[in-house]
Scaffold this motif. Structure first.
Motif, PDB file in Angstrom:
ATOM      1  N   GLN A  39      43.480  45.969  41.099  1.00 50.97           N
ATOM      2  CA  GLN A  39      43.616  45.501  39.724  1.00 50.97           C
ATOM      3  C   GLN A  39      43.907  44.004  39.674  1.00 50.97           C
ATOM      4  O   GLN A  39      43.392  43.289  38.796  1.00 50.97           O
ATOM      5  N   ILE A  40      44.725  43.516  40.597  1.00 47.69           N
ATOM      6  CA  ILE A  40      45.027  42.083  40.641  1.00 47.69           C
ATOM      7  C   ILE A  40      43.753  41.276  40.871  1.00 47.69           C
ATOM      8  O   ILE A  40      43.477  40.284  40.171  1.00 47.69           O
ATOM      9  N   ILE A  41      42.959  41.686  41.849  1.00 47.68           N
ATOM     10  CA  ILE A  41      41.744  40.938  42.164  1.00 47.68           C
ATOM     11  C   ILE A  41      40.736  41.029  41.022  1.00 47.68           C
ATOM     12  O   ILE A  41      40.106  40.020  40.645  1.00 47.68           O
ATOM     13  N   GLN A  42      40.582  42.206  40.435  1.00 47.93           N
ATOM     14  CA  GLN A  42      39.685  42.345  39.295  1.00 47.93           C
ATOM     15  C   GLN A  42      40.117  41.432  38.149  1.00 47.93           C
ATOM     16  O   GLN A  42      39.301  40.711  37.558  1.00 47.93           O
ATOM     17  N   ALA A  43      41.399  41.451  37.829  1.00 49.49           N
ATOM     18  CA  ALA A  43      41.901  40.612  36.739  1.00 49.49           C
ATOM     19  C   ALA A  43      41.744  39.130  37.046  1.00 49.49           C
ATOM     20  O   ALA A  43      41.450  38.320  36.156  1.00 49.49           O
ATOM     21  N   SER A  44      41.923  38.766  38.316  1.00 43.57           N
ATOM     22  CA  SER A  44      41.850  37.343  38.692  1.00 43.57           C
ATOM     23  C   SER A  44      40.461  36.761  38.484  1.00 43.57           C
ATOM     24  O   SER A  44      40.310  35.543  38.344  1.00 43.57           O
ATOM     25  N   THR A  45      39.436  37.626  38.456  1.00 41.26           N
ATOM     26  CA  THR A  45      38.073  37.123  38.229  1.00 41.26           C
ATOM     27  C   THR A  45      37.817  36.809  36.758  1.00 41.26           C
ATOM     28  O   THR A  45      36.771  36.256  36.419  1.00 41.26           O
ATOM     29  N   LYS A  46      38.781  37.149  35.892  1.00 40.66           N
ATOM     30  CA  LYS A  46      38.599  36.938  34.463  1.00 40.66           C
ATOM     31  C   LYS A  46      39.523  35.861  33.905  1.00 40.66           C
ATOM     32  O   LYS A  46      39.553  35.653  32.685  1.00 40.66           O
ATOM     33  N   CYS A  47      40.288  35.205  34.780  1.00 38.78           N
ATOM     34  CA  CYS A  47      41.296  34.247  34.322  1.00 38.78           C
ATOM     35  C   CYS A  47      41.233  32.941  35.114  1.00 38.78           C
ATOM     36  O   CYS A  47      40.938  32.957  36.312  1.00 38.78           O
ATOM     37  N   GLU A  48      41.554  31.869  34.448  1.00 43.40           N
ATOM     38  CA  GLU A  48      41.778  30.614  35.178  1.00 43.40           C
ATOM     39  C   GLU A  48      43.052  30.733  36.007  1.00 43.40           C
ATOM     40  O   GLU A  48      43.115  30.267  37.146  1.00 43.40           O
ATOM     41  N   THR A  49      44.085  31.362  35.406  1.00 43.63           N
ATOM     42  CA  THR A  49      45.332  31.649  36.121  1.00 43.63           C
ATOM     43  C   THR A  49      45.747  33.073  35.822  1.00 43.63           C
ATOM     44  O   THR A  49      45.798  33.485  34.659  1.00 43.63           O
ATOM     45  N   MET A  62      36.154  33.496  29.805  1.00 44.41           N
ATOM     46  CA  MET A  62      37.259  33.597  30.772  1.00 44.41           C
ATOM     47  C   MET A  62      38.571  33.237  30.086  1.00 44.41           C
ATOM     48  O   MET A  62      38.652  32.263  29.344  1.00 44.41           O
ATOM     49  N   TYR A  63      39.623  34.031  30.346  1.00 48.82           N
ATOM     50  CA  TYR A  63      40.932  33.758  29.770  1.00 48.82           C
ATOM     51  C   TYR A  63      41.589  32.585  30.507  1.00 48.82           C
ATOM     52  O   TYR A  63      41.394  32.406  31.701  1.00 48.82           O
ATOM     53  N   LYS A  64      42.393  31.846  29.748  1.00 53.53           N
ATOM     54  CA  LYS A  64      43.110  30.754  30.412  1.00 53.53           C
ATOM     55  C   LYS A  64      44.243  31.303  31.276  1.00 53.53           C
ATOM     56  O   LYS A  64      44.358  30.980  32.457  1.00 53.53           O
ATOM     57  N   THR A  65      45.092  32.174  30.690  1.00 58.35           N
ATOM     58  CA  THR A  65      46.214  32.762  31.431  1.00 58.35           C
ATOM     59  C   THR A  65      46.277  34.259  31.180  1.00 58.35           C
ATOM     60  O   THR A  65      46.352  34.707  30.030  1.00 58.35           O
ATOM     61  N   GLY A  66      46.223  35.019  32.242  1.00 59.73           N
ATOM     62  CA  GLY A  66      46.360  36.465  32.153  1.00 59.73           C
ATOM     63  C   GLY A  66      47.606  36.932  32.878  1.00 59.73           C
ATOM     64  O   GLY A  66      48.139  36.229  33.750  1.00 59.73           O
ATOM     65  N   VAL A  67      48.077  38.125  32.525  1.00 60.77           N
ATOM     66  CA  VAL A  67      49.287  38.685  33.134  1.00 60.77           C
ATOM     67  C   VAL A  67      49.013  40.121  33.580  1.00 60.77           C
ATOM     68  O   VAL A  67      48.417  40.921  32.845  1.00 60.77           O
ATOM     69  N   TYR A  68      49.436  40.411  34.793  1.00 56.79           N
ATOM     70  CA  TYR A  68      49.434  41.781  35.312  1.00 56.79           C
ATOM     71  C   TYR A  68      50.854  42.057  35.777  1.00 56.79           C
ATOM     72  O   TYR A  68      51.380  41.356  36.646  1.00 56.79           O
ATOM     73  N   PHE A  69      51.510  43.047  35.178  1.00 53.43           N
ATOM     74  CA  PHE A  69      52.921  43.276  35.479  1.00 53.43           C
ATOM     75  C   PHE A  69      53.151  44.681  36.000  1.00 53.43           C
ATOM     76  O   PHE A  69      52.349  45.602  35.788  1.00 53.43           O
ATOM     77  N   GLY A  70      54.282  44.848  36.688  1.00 49.64           N
ATOM     78  CA  GLY A  70      54.659  46.152  37.204  1.00 49.64           C
ATOM     79  C   GLY A  70      55.879  46.035  38.080  1.00 49.64           C
ATOM     80  O   GLY A  70      56.375  44.938  38.357  1.00 49.64           O
ATOM     81  N   MET A 106      44.525  32.633  47.434  1.00 46.96           N
ATOM     82  CA  MET A 106      43.907  32.678  46.102  1.00 46.96           C
ATOM     83  C   MET A 106      44.811  31.886  45.163  1.00 46.96           C
ATOM     84  O   MET A 106      45.728  32.423  44.537  1.00 46.96           O
ATOM     85  N   ASP A 107      44.563  30.572  45.092  1.00 55.63           N
ATOM     86  CA  ASP A 107      45.502  29.644  44.464  1.00 55.63           C
ATOM     87  C   ASP A 107      45.722  29.888  42.975  1.00 55.63           C
ATOM     88  O   ASP A 107      46.746  29.450  42.419  1.00 55.63           O
ATOM     89  N   HIS A 108      44.786  30.524  42.316  1.00 56.08           N
ATOM     90  CA  HIS A 108      44.947  30.711  40.866  1.00 56.08           C
ATOM     91  C   HIS A 108      45.757  31.970  40.536  1.00 56.08           C
ATOM     92  O   HIS A 108      45.971  32.275  39.365  1.00 56.08           O
ATOM     93  N   ILE A 109      46.240  32.685  41.572  1.00 55.75           N
ATOM     94  CA  ILE A 109      47.116  33.834  41.343  1.00 55.75           C
ATOM     95  C   ILE A 109      48.550  33.421  41.651  1.00 55.75           C
ATOM     96  O   ILE A 109      48.855  32.968  42.750  1.00 55.75           O
ATOM     97  N   LYS A 110      49.425  33.558  40.677  1.00 59.91           N
ATOM     98  CA  LYS A 110      50.834  33.203  40.823  1.00 59.91           C
ATOM     99  C   LYS A 110      51.682  34.469  40.767  1.00 59.91           C
ATOM    100  O   LYS A 110      51.363  35.406  40.027  1.00 59.91           O
ATOM    101  N   VAL A 111      52.746  34.507  41.546  1.00 58.38           N
ATOM    102  CA  VAL A 111      53.627  35.680  41.579  1.00 58.38           C
ATOM    103  C   VAL A 111      55.014  35.260  41.104  1.00 58.38           C
ATOM    104  O   VAL A 111      55.624  34.344  41.666  1.00 58.38           O
TER     105      VAL A 111
END
Length: 347
Positions: free
Chosen positions: A21-31, A1-9, A71-76
Motif C-alpha cells: 500500500q505504501i508503494i502504491q500510494a507513493s506513485t500517486k504523490c509528490e510526497t 498527482m497529489y502534492k501530499t498524501g498520508v498513509y497511517f497505521g 525512496m526520498d519522497h516517502i517520509k516516516v
C-alpha cells in the motif's frame, strides 16, 4: 498527482501488505507521509497479549524507514496517541494531532480499512480518501494475525523487522566441546545464519598470534566485535539464528588470561538477547588445534563448572539447557529442542 498524501497505521509489526500500500500510494504523490500511530500503553498491552517484547514506535519507524530509505519522497513520522482516547473514540484529538504531524496539508489519505473512510471525510472534507484493497487480495494478512503466529507468517514480515522476531539460540561451553561444529551444523540444517566466535581468531588477527600480550582493551574489543558480528548474522536470519559464544565467555577468558573480569566486556552481557542457551559439556574428545590450553580432563571439568556458574551469575539460569553425549547425540538433542521452539511438525 497529489502534492501530499498520508498513509497511517500502527504497523505492529509492519508487513508486506503495508509495504504494498505504501508503494502504491507513493506513485500517486509528490510526497507520501507514512504516519505511525502509537499509544504506548496500548502497544505494551497488545504485545504482552501476544507474548512479545514491546514493539516500540522507535523500532517500527526504523523498520519502515530502512525499507523505503532509497525512496526520498516517502517520509516516516510518528503520531503520539498516548493522551488520546483509544479507537474508535478520540477522532477530534487525532485529527488535530495529524495536522501537526503533517503541517504541509493533506491532499489525500490512503486507507485499507473501510471503517476509516466516512470518519475521515467528516474531519478532512477537502482531502481525497482513496480506499485500497480492503479485502487484502494480494497479501491476505494483518498485523494482528502476525502477532498471533509469528513464525508461520514469517514471509509477510518486512526484512528489517525480522531480527526482532527471530528465535535466538546461544551455544556455549569451554574449549573443545564442539560449539563451533554444532553451531554450523544447526545453521545449515535450518537454512539460516550464524555468528562465529570472534575471540577464537582475535590473537591471530590482531596480536600476531601471541596470546601472552592480551590487554583489557583487547577483551573489550572482542566483546564489541562479537556483538557487531551477531547483529549482522541476525539481519539475514531465517526464523532462528545461532550464536557461538557471547560476552560471558569473553569475560571467562579475561579471567583465565588476565586474572580478573572485565567491566568493558560485562557491558555487553545480556541474557535477554537469547531465547535459549545450549551449554555443552566437555565429554567429547579433546582436540588440540594449536589454540587451546586446557586439555587435562580434570581441569576441563573444573572450568566447565566455573563457566556454567558464571552464566548463572549473570542471569542465564532459566535459559540454560545442558547438552551432553557424543556429537550425534548432541545434534539430535539440539534439533529436537529447536524444532520444539519453532513448533515444527515431525515427519
Amino acid at each position: 498527482m497529489y502534492k501530499t498524501g498520508v498513509y497511517f497505521g500502527r504497523f505492529c509489526p509492519p508487513h508486506r501488505g503495508h509495504l504494498y500500500q505504501i508503494i502504491q500510494a507513493s506513485t500517486k504523490c509528490e510526497t507520501l507521509v507514512v504516519v505511525i500511530s502509537d499509544n504506548k500503553n496500548e502497544t505494551e498491552r497488545i504485545c504482552k497479549e501476544a507474548g512479545l517484547p514491546t514493539i516500540t514506535y522507535q523500532l517500527r519507524k526504523q523498520w519502515i524507514a530502512q525499507q523505503v530509505q532509497d525512496m526520498d519522497h516517502i517520509k516516516v513520522r510518528v503520531l503520539d496517541e498516548t493522551n488520546i482516547p483509544e479507537y474508535p473514540l478520540g477522532w477530534d484529538q487525532w485529527a488535530e494531532c495529524i495536522k501537526k504531524v503533517v503541517p504541509e496539508g493533506i491532499d489525500a489519505f490512503f486507507v485499507g480499512d473501510t471503517e476509516y473512510e466516512a470518519t475521515l471525510r467528516t474531519y478532512f472534507p477537502q482531502s481525497v480518501i482513496e480506499l485500497f484493497d480492503p479485502v487484502r487480495t494480494r497479501y491476505p494478512i494483518s498485523a494482528t494475525e502476525i502477532r498471533r503466529d509469528i513464525l508461520n507468517n514469517w514471509h509477510y514480515i518486512l526484512g528489517p523487522a525480522r531480527p526482532f522476531f527471530a528465535k535466538k539460540v546461544l551455544i556455549a561451553g569451554t574449549e573443545s566441546c564442539g560449539k563451533t561444529t554444532l553451531t554450523k551444523c544447526l545453521a545449515k540444517l535450518y537454512n539460516t545464519s550464524w555468528s562465529e566466535e570472534v575471540g577464537r581468531y582475535y590473537a591471530d588477527d590482531y596480536l600476531a598470534g601471541d596470546e601472552t600480550i592480551y590487554t583489557d582493551e583487547d577483551f573489550g574489543r572482542i566483546a564489541h566485535l562479537q556483538a557487531e558480528q551477531d547483529y549482522h548474522a541476525l539481519r539475514t536470519a531465517n526464523k532462528v539464528c545461532f550464536f557461538d559464544t557471547d560476552a560471558v565467555a569473553t569475560n571467562y577468558f579475561s579471567e583465565l588470561y588476565m586474572g580478573h573480569r572485565n567491566k568493558l566486556v560485562e557491558a555487553y552481557i545480556n541474557p535477554d538477547r537469547y531465547d535459549v542457551m545450549l551449554f555443552l559439556t566437555p565429554d567429547v574428545e579433546w582436540v588440540d588445534d594449536g589454540m587451546r590450553l586446557n586439555g587435562d580432563q580434570s581441569r576441563r571439568e573444573m572450568l566447565h563448572h566455573r563457566l556454567l556458574d558464571m552464566y548463572r551469575e549473570f542471569g542465564f539460569g532459566d535459559k540454560i539447557v545442558i547438552i551432553s553425549g557424543d556429537y550425534n547425540q548432541r545434534l539430535t538433542k539440539a534439533v529436537d529442542l529447536v524444532d520444539s521452539m519453532l513448533k515444527l511438525q515431525k515427519n
